[in-house]
Scaffold this motif. Structure first.
Motif, PDB file in Angstrom:
ATOM      1  N   ALA A  74       4.298  -9.185  -2.626  1.00  0.00           N
ATOM      2  CA  ALA A  74       3.692  -7.967  -1.771  1.00  0.00           C
ATOM      3  C   ALA A  74       2.844  -7.134  -2.899  1.00  0.00           C
ATOM      4  CB  ALA A  74       4.620  -6.956  -1.327  1.00  0.00           C
ATOM      5  N   LEU A  75       3.137  -7.122  -4.309  1.00  0.00           N
ATOM      6  CA  LEU A  75       2.504  -6.477  -5.421  1.00  0.00           C
ATOM      7  C   LEU A  75       1.014  -6.957  -5.395  1.00  0.00           C
ATOM      8  CD1 LEU A  75       5.289  -6.324  -8.061  1.00  0.00           C
ATOM      9  CD2 LEU A  75       4.106  -4.563  -6.966  1.00  0.00           C
ATOM     10  N   LYS A  76       0.626  -8.069  -5.046  1.00  0.00           N
ATOM     11  CA  LYS A  76      -0.813  -8.315  -5.058  1.00  0.00           C
ATOM     12  C   LYS A  76      -1.500  -8.187  -3.740  1.00  0.00           C
ATOM     13  CE  LYS A  76       0.714 -12.651  -7.714  1.00  0.00           C
ATOM     14  NZ  LYS A  76       0.720 -14.168  -7.710  1.00  0.00           N
ATOM     15  N   ASN A  77      -0.874  -7.727  -2.937  1.00  0.00           N
ATOM     16  CA  ASN A  77      -1.505  -7.458  -1.631  1.00  0.00           C
ATOM     17  C   ASN A  77      -2.459  -6.156  -1.806  1.00  0.00           C
ATOM     18  OD1 ASN A  77      -1.610  -5.143   0.780  1.00  0.00           O
ATOM     19  ND2 ASN A  77      -1.448  -7.412   1.559  1.00  0.00           N
ATOM     20  N   ARG A  78      -3.865  -6.109  -1.525  1.00  0.00           N
ATOM     21  CA  ARG A  78      -4.897  -5.340  -1.918  1.00  0.00           C
ATOM     22  C   ARG A  78      -4.394  -3.795  -1.319  1.00  0.00           C
ATOM     23  NH1 ARG A  78     -11.198  -6.881  -1.239  1.00  0.00           N
ATOM     24  NH2 ARG A  78     -10.237  -8.374  -2.911  1.00  0.00           N
ATOM     25  N   SER A  79      -3.953  -3.918  -0.093  1.00  0.00           N
ATOM     26  CA  SER A  79      -3.724  -2.636   0.649  1.00  0.00           C
ATOM     27  C   SER A  79      -2.503  -1.764  -0.194  1.00  0.00           C
ATOM     28  CB  SER A  79      -2.948  -2.898   2.104  1.00  0.00           C
ATOM     29  OG  SER A  79      -3.995  -3.201   2.895  1.00  0.00           O
ATOM     30  N   VAL A  80      -1.431  -2.564  -0.732  1.00  0.00           N
ATOM     31  CA  VAL A  80      -0.549  -1.991  -1.661  1.00  0.00           C
ATOM     32  C   VAL A  80      -1.014  -1.454  -2.751  1.00  0.00           C
ATOM     33  CG1 VAL A  80       1.661  -2.507  -2.910  1.00  0.00           C
ATOM     34  CG2 VAL A  80       1.465  -3.587  -0.465  1.00  0.00           C
TER      35      VAL A  80
END
Length: 292
Positions: free
Chosen positions: A68-74
Protein backbone atom coordinates in the motif's frame (compact mmCIF):
# COMPACT_ATOMS: atom_id res chain seq x y z
CA UNK A 1 -36.88 4.22 13.50
CA UNK A 2 -36.05 4.51 17.20
CA UNK A 3 -32.78 2.62 16.63
CA UNK A 4 -31.79 5.00 13.81
CA UNK A 5 -32.55 8.03 16.00
CA UNK A 6 -30.39 6.56 18.77
CA UNK A 7 -27.51 5.91 16.34
CA UNK A 8 -27.74 9.46 14.99
CA UNK A 9 -27.78 10.91 18.51
CA UNK A 10 -24.76 8.84 19.54
CA UNK A 11 -22.97 9.89 16.36
CA UNK A 12 -23.73 13.56 17.01
CA UNK A 13 -22.45 13.33 20.60
CA UNK A 14 -19.24 11.63 19.45
CA UNK A 15 -18.73 14.21 16.69
CA UNK A 16 -19.15 17.13 19.10
CA UNK A 17 -16.82 15.49 21.64
CA UNK A 18 -14.31 14.91 18.85
CA UNK A 19 -14.40 18.58 17.84
CA UNK A 20 -14.01 19.58 21.51
CA UNK A 21 -10.97 17.30 21.73
CA UNK A 22 -9.37 18.88 18.67
CA UNK A 23 -10.10 22.37 20.04
CA UNK A 24 -8.42 21.48 23.36
CA UNK A 25 -5.40 20.08 21.48
CA UNK A 26 -5.23 23.34 19.48
CA UNK A 27 -5.31 25.22 22.78
CA UNK A 28 -2.29 23.24 23.97
CA UNK A 29 -0.35 24.19 20.84
CA UNK A 30 -1.29 27.82 21.39
CA UNK A 31 -0.30 27.68 25.07
CA UNK A 32 3.17 26.45 24.11
CA UNK A 33 3.49 29.93 22.56
CA UNK A 34 6.40 28.96 20.36
CA UNK A 35 8.48 27.69 23.32
CA UNK A 36 8.96 24.47 21.35
CA UNK A 37 9.96 25.19 17.69
CA UNK A 38 7.41 24.09 15.10
CA UNK A 39 9.74 21.50 13.56
CA UNK A 40 10.45 19.89 16.92
CA UNK A 41 6.76 20.00 17.83
CA UNK A 42 5.85 18.20 14.61
CA UNK A 43 8.52 15.56 15.16
CA UNK A 44 7.42 14.84 18.74
CA UNK A 45 3.71 14.73 17.92
CA UNK A 46 4.37 12.64 14.80
CA UNK A 47 6.41 10.11 16.78
CA UNK A 48 3.82 9.89 19.55
CA UNK A 49 0.90 9.51 17.13
CA UNK A 50 2.75 6.94 15.03
CA UNK A 51 3.39 4.78 18.10
CA UNK A 52 -0.24 4.98 19.24
CA UNK A 53 -1.71 4.10 15.84
CA UNK A 54 0.91 1.41 15.21
CA UNK A 55 -0.12 -0.32 18.44
CA UNK A 56 -3.82 0.10 17.59
CA UNK A 57 -3.29 -1.31 14.08
CA UNK A 58 -1.23 -4.26 15.33
CA UNK A 59 -3.88 -5.05 17.95
CA UNK A 60 -6.24 -5.71 15.03
CA UNK A 61 -3.59 -7.67 13.12
CA UNK A 62 -3.17 -5.05 10.39
CA UNK A 63 0.11 -4.99 8.45
CA UNK A 64 1.93 -1.68 8.79
CA UNK A 65 4.48 -2.26 6.02
CA UNK A 66 2.73 -3.41 2.87
CA UNK A 67 2.52 -2.72 -0.90
CA UNK A 68 0.00 0.00 0.00
CA UNK A 69 2.98 2.31 0.55
CA UNK A 70 3.51 2.36 -3.22
CA UNK A 71 -0.08 3.41 -3.89
CA UNK A 72 -0.22 6.91 -5.41
CA UNK A 73 -3.28 7.92 -3.36
CA UNK A 74 -1.56 6.88 -0.13
CA UNK A 75 1.52 8.90 -1.10
CA UNK A 76 -0.60 11.92 -2.03
CA UNK A 77 -2.44 11.60 1.28
CA UNK A 78 0.88 11.70 3.12
CA UNK A 79 1.89 14.79 1.13
CA UNK A 80 -1.38 16.51 2.05
CA UNK A 81 -0.89 15.54 5.70
CA UNK A 82 2.54 17.18 5.71
CA UNK A 83 1.37 20.43 4.08
CA UNK A 84 -1.77 20.60 6.21
CA UNK A 85 0.01 19.96 9.49
CA UNK A 86 2.83 22.42 8.84
CA UNK A 87 0.39 25.15 7.81
CA UNK A 88 -2.10 24.57 10.61
CA UNK A 89 0.43 24.22 13.46
CA UNK A 90 2.43 27.23 12.26
CA UNK A 91 -0.73 29.32 12.03
CA UNK A 92 -1.80 28.34 15.55
CA UNK A 93 1.62 29.33 16.84
CA UNK A 94 1.62 32.75 15.16
CA UNK A 95 -1.98 33.96 15.10
CA UNK A 96 -5.39 33.62 16.80
CA UNK A 97 -7.01 30.26 17.49
CA UNK A 98 -10.46 31.63 16.56
CA UNK A 99 -9.26 32.96 13.20
CA UNK A 100 -7.40 29.76 12.31
CA UNK A 101 -10.42 27.63 13.25
CA UNK A 102 -12.72 29.84 11.16
CA UNK A 103 -10.49 29.40 8.10
CA UNK A 104 -10.38 25.65 8.78
CA UNK A 105 -14.14 25.45 8.20
CA UNK A 106 -13.57 26.19 4.50
CA UNK A 107 -12.02 22.71 4.10
CA UNK A 108 -15.27 20.89 3.08
CA UNK A 109 -15.89 23.50 0.36
CA UNK A 110 -12.37 23.08 -1.01
CA UNK A 111 -12.85 19.31 -0.95
CA UNK A 112 -16.02 19.68 -3.01
CA UNK A 113 -14.17 22.00 -5.41
CA UNK A 114 -11.28 19.54 -5.67
CA UNK A 115 -13.61 16.59 -6.22
CA UNK A 116 -14.97 18.33 -9.33
CA UNK A 117 -11.50 19.12 -10.70
CA UNK A 118 -9.67 15.90 -9.87
CA UNK A 119 -12.34 13.23 -9.31
CA UNK A 120 -14.78 14.32 -12.05
CA UNK A 121 -17.69 14.60 -9.61
CA UNK A 122 -20.74 16.49 -10.84
CA UNK A 123 -21.72 19.66 -9.01
CA UNK A 124 -24.71 21.80 -9.89
CA UNK A 125 -25.09 25.56 -9.87
CA UNK A 126 -26.34 25.62 -6.27
CA UNK A 127 -23.25 23.94 -4.85
CA UNK A 128 -20.94 26.00 -7.07
CA UNK A 129 -22.62 29.10 -5.68
CA UNK A 130 -22.18 27.83 -2.12
CA UNK A 131 -18.46 27.21 -2.73
CA UNK A 132 -17.80 30.73 -4.02
CA UNK A 133 -19.92 32.33 -1.30
CA UNK A 134 -17.91 30.34 1.26
CA UNK A 135 -14.67 31.62 -0.27
CA UNK A 136 -16.07 35.15 0.02
CA UNK A 137 -16.64 34.48 3.73
CA UNK A 138 -13.00 33.46 4.07
CA UNK A 139 -11.91 36.73 2.44
CA UNK A 140 -14.04 38.64 4.95
CA UNK A 141 -12.05 37.00 7.74
CA UNK A 142 -8.67 37.54 6.07
CA UNK A 143 -9.41 41.04 4.73
CA UNK A 144 -6.36 41.19 2.44
CA UNK A 145 -5.21 44.72 1.65
CA UNK A 146 -6.62 46.19 4.86
CA UNK A 147 -4.78 47.20 8.02
CA UNK A 148 -6.45 44.29 9.82
CA UNK A 149 -4.86 41.72 7.47
CA UNK A 150 -2.54 39.31 9.29
CA UNK A 151 -0.07 37.70 6.83
CA UNK A 152 0.38 34.79 9.24
CA UNK A 153 -3.19 33.70 8.43
CA UNK A 154 -1.86 32.57 5.04
CA UNK A 155 -0.39 29.61 6.92
CA UNK A 156 -3.95 28.63 7.87
CA UNK A 157 -5.00 28.80 4.19
CA UNK A 158 -2.02 26.59 3.25
CA UNK A 159 -3.06 24.20 6.02
CA UNK A 160 -6.61 24.01 4.68
CA UNK A 161 -5.34 23.23 1.17
CA UNK A 162 -3.14 20.47 2.59
CA UNK A 163 -5.99 18.93 4.60
CA UNK A 164 -8.23 19.03 1.52
CA UNK A 165 -5.55 17.18 -0.49
CA UNK A 166 -5.33 14.60 2.29
CA UNK A 167 -9.08 14.03 2.41
CA UNK A 168 -9.43 13.87 -1.38
CA UNK A 169 -6.61 11.31 -1.54
CA UNK A 170 -8.33 9.33 1.22
CA UNK A 171 -11.40 9.01 -0.99
CA UNK A 172 -9.37 7.40 -3.77
CA UNK A 173 -7.19 5.20 -1.54
CA UNK A 174 -7.99 1.46 -1.73
CA UNK A 175 -10.67 0.53 0.79
CA UNK A 176 -8.60 -2.52 1.67
CA UNK A 177 -6.20 -0.24 3.57
CA UNK A 178 -7.52 0.12 7.16
CA UNK A 179 -8.08 3.62 8.54
CA UNK A 180 -5.68 2.91 11.42
CA UNK A 181 -2.89 2.10 8.96
CA UNK A 182 -3.57 5.30 7.00
CA UNK A 183 -3.42 7.25 10.27
CA UNK A 184 -0.09 5.54 11.11
CA UNK A 185 1.33 6.59 7.74
CA UNK A 186 0.05 10.13 8.24
CA UNK A 187 1.74 10.58 11.62
CA UNK A 188 4.91 8.78 10.55
CA UNK A 189 5.57 11.10 7.60
CA UNK A 190 5.42 14.08 10.00
CA UNK A 191 8.52 12.82 11.84
CA UNK A 192 11.10 13.40 9.06
CA UNK A 193 9.27 16.59 8.08
CA UNK A 194 9.79 18.00 11.56
CA UNK A 195 13.40 16.78 11.60
CA UNK A 196 14.15 18.55 8.32
CA UNK A 197 12.59 21.77 9.62
CA UNK A 198 14.78 21.53 12.73
CA UNK A 199 17.91 21.04 10.61
CA UNK A 200 17.04 24.04 8.43
CA UNK A 201 16.26 26.38 11.32
CA UNK A 202 18.87 24.97 13.66
CA UNK A 203 16.38 25.22 16.51
CA UNK A 204 15.84 22.60 19.20
CA UNK A 205 15.07 22.84 22.91
CA UNK A 206 14.58 20.43 25.78
CA UNK A 207 10.97 21.02 26.93
CA UNK A 208 10.38 21.85 30.56
CA UNK A 209 7.96 19.94 32.80
CA UNK A 210 4.96 22.10 31.90
CA UNK A 211 5.78 21.88 28.20
CA UNK A 212 6.03 18.07 28.37
CA UNK A 213 2.60 17.98 30.02
CA UNK A 214 1.20 20.17 27.26
CA UNK A 215 2.77 17.95 24.58
CA UNK A 216 1.31 14.81 26.17
CA UNK A 217 -2.07 16.52 26.47
CA UNK A 218 -2.01 17.66 22.82
CA UNK A 219 -1.21 14.15 21.62
CA UNK A 220 -3.76 12.55 23.94
CA UNK A 221 -6.64 14.78 22.92
CA UNK A 222 -5.71 14.52 19.23
CA UNK A 223 -5.73 10.71 19.36
CA UNK A 224 -8.98 10.53 21.35
CA UNK A 225 -10.63 13.02 19.00
CA UNK A 226 -9.44 11.04 15.97
CA UNK A 227 -10.92 7.80 17.33
CA UNK A 228 -14.17 9.58 18.23
CA UNK A 229 -14.61 10.96 14.71
CA UNK A 230 -14.02 7.50 13.22
CA UNK A 231 -16.71 6.03 15.48
CA UNK A 232 -19.07 8.93 14.75
CA UNK A 233 -18.81 8.49 10.98
CA UNK A 234 -19.49 4.76 11.27
CA UNK A 235 -22.88 5.14 12.92
CA UNK A 236 -26.11 6.85 11.87
CA UNK A 237 -26.57 9.03 8.80
CA UNK A 238 -23.43 10.84 7.65
CA UNK A 239 -25.49 13.80 6.39
CA UNK A 240 -27.00 14.21 9.88
CA UNK A 241 -23.74 13.86 11.79
CA UNK A 242 -21.31 15.75 9.51
CA UNK A 243 -22.74 19.29 10.13
CA UNK A 244 -21.72 19.01 13.78
CA UNK A 245 -18.08 19.28 12.65
CA UNK A 246 -18.70 23.02 12.74
CA UNK A 247 -19.01 22.90 16.53
CA UNK A 248 -15.19 23.10 16.54
CA UNK A 249 -15.42 26.77 15.54
CA UNK A 250 -17.75 27.53 18.46
CA UNK A 251 -15.38 25.85 20.91
CA UNK A 252 -12.39 27.69 19.39
CA UNK A 253 -14.09 31.09 19.66
CA UNK A 254 -15.04 30.47 23.30
CA UNK A 255 -11.48 29.35 24.12
CA UNK A 256 -10.01 32.28 22.19
CA UNK A 257 -12.05 34.83 24.14
CA UNK A 258 -11.80 33.25 27.60
CA UNK A 259 -8.20 32.01 27.60
CA UNK A 260 -6.34 34.16 25.05
CA UNK A 261 -8.34 37.41 25.31
CA UNK A 262 -9.01 37.39 21.57
CA UNK A 263 -11.44 39.91 20.12
CA UNK A 264 -14.12 38.49 17.82
CA UNK A 265 -15.06 41.42 15.58
CA UNK A 266 -18.05 41.77 13.26
CA UNK A 267 -15.98 40.75 10.22
CA UNK A 268 -14.97 37.49 11.88
CA UNK A 269 -18.57 36.76 12.88
CA UNK A 270 -19.93 37.61 9.43
CA UNK A 271 -17.26 35.62 7.59
CA UNK A 272 -17.69 32.61 9.88
CA UNK A 273 -21.48 32.71 9.50
CA UNK A 274 -21.16 32.79 5.70
CA UNK A 275 -18.70 29.86 5.68
CA UNK A 276 -20.93 27.80 7.99
CA UNK A 277 -24.07 28.56 5.98
CA UNK A 278 -22.29 27.65 2.73
CA UNK A 279 -20.97 24.41 4.18
CA UNK A 280 -24.34 23.38 5.60
CA UNK A 281 -26.06 24.20 2.32
CA UNK A 282 -23.51 22.10 0.44
CA UNK A 283 -24.22 19.13 2.73
CA UNK A 284 -27.97 19.65 2.22
CA UNK A 285 -27.61 19.72 -1.58
CA UNK A 286 -25.40 16.61 -1.56
CA UNK A 287 -28.07 14.81 0.43
CA UNK A 288 -30.80 15.93 -1.96
CA UNK A 289 -28.81 14.84 -5.01
CA UNK A 290 -28.00 11.45 -3.45
CA UNK A 291 -31.70 10.89 -2.70
CA UNK A 292 -32.75 11.44 -6.33
Amino acid sequence: MQLRFSENLNGIVLMVLSMLGFAIADTGIKLLNGAVPVGQLLMLLGAGGAVVFALAAKSQNHRLISPALKNRSVQMRAFGEVIGTIGFVTALTLTTISGVSAILQVTPLIITFGAVIFLNEKVGIYRWSAIFVGFAGMLLILRPGSEAFDPNMIYAVVGVIGLAIRDLATRTAPRSIPALVLAFYGFTVIIPTGAIMMLVTGQAVWPGAVQWLLLIGILGFDVIAYFAIILAMRMGDVSVITPFRYSRLIFAMIIGVLIFDEVIDIWMIAGSAIILASGLFTIYRERRVAAQ
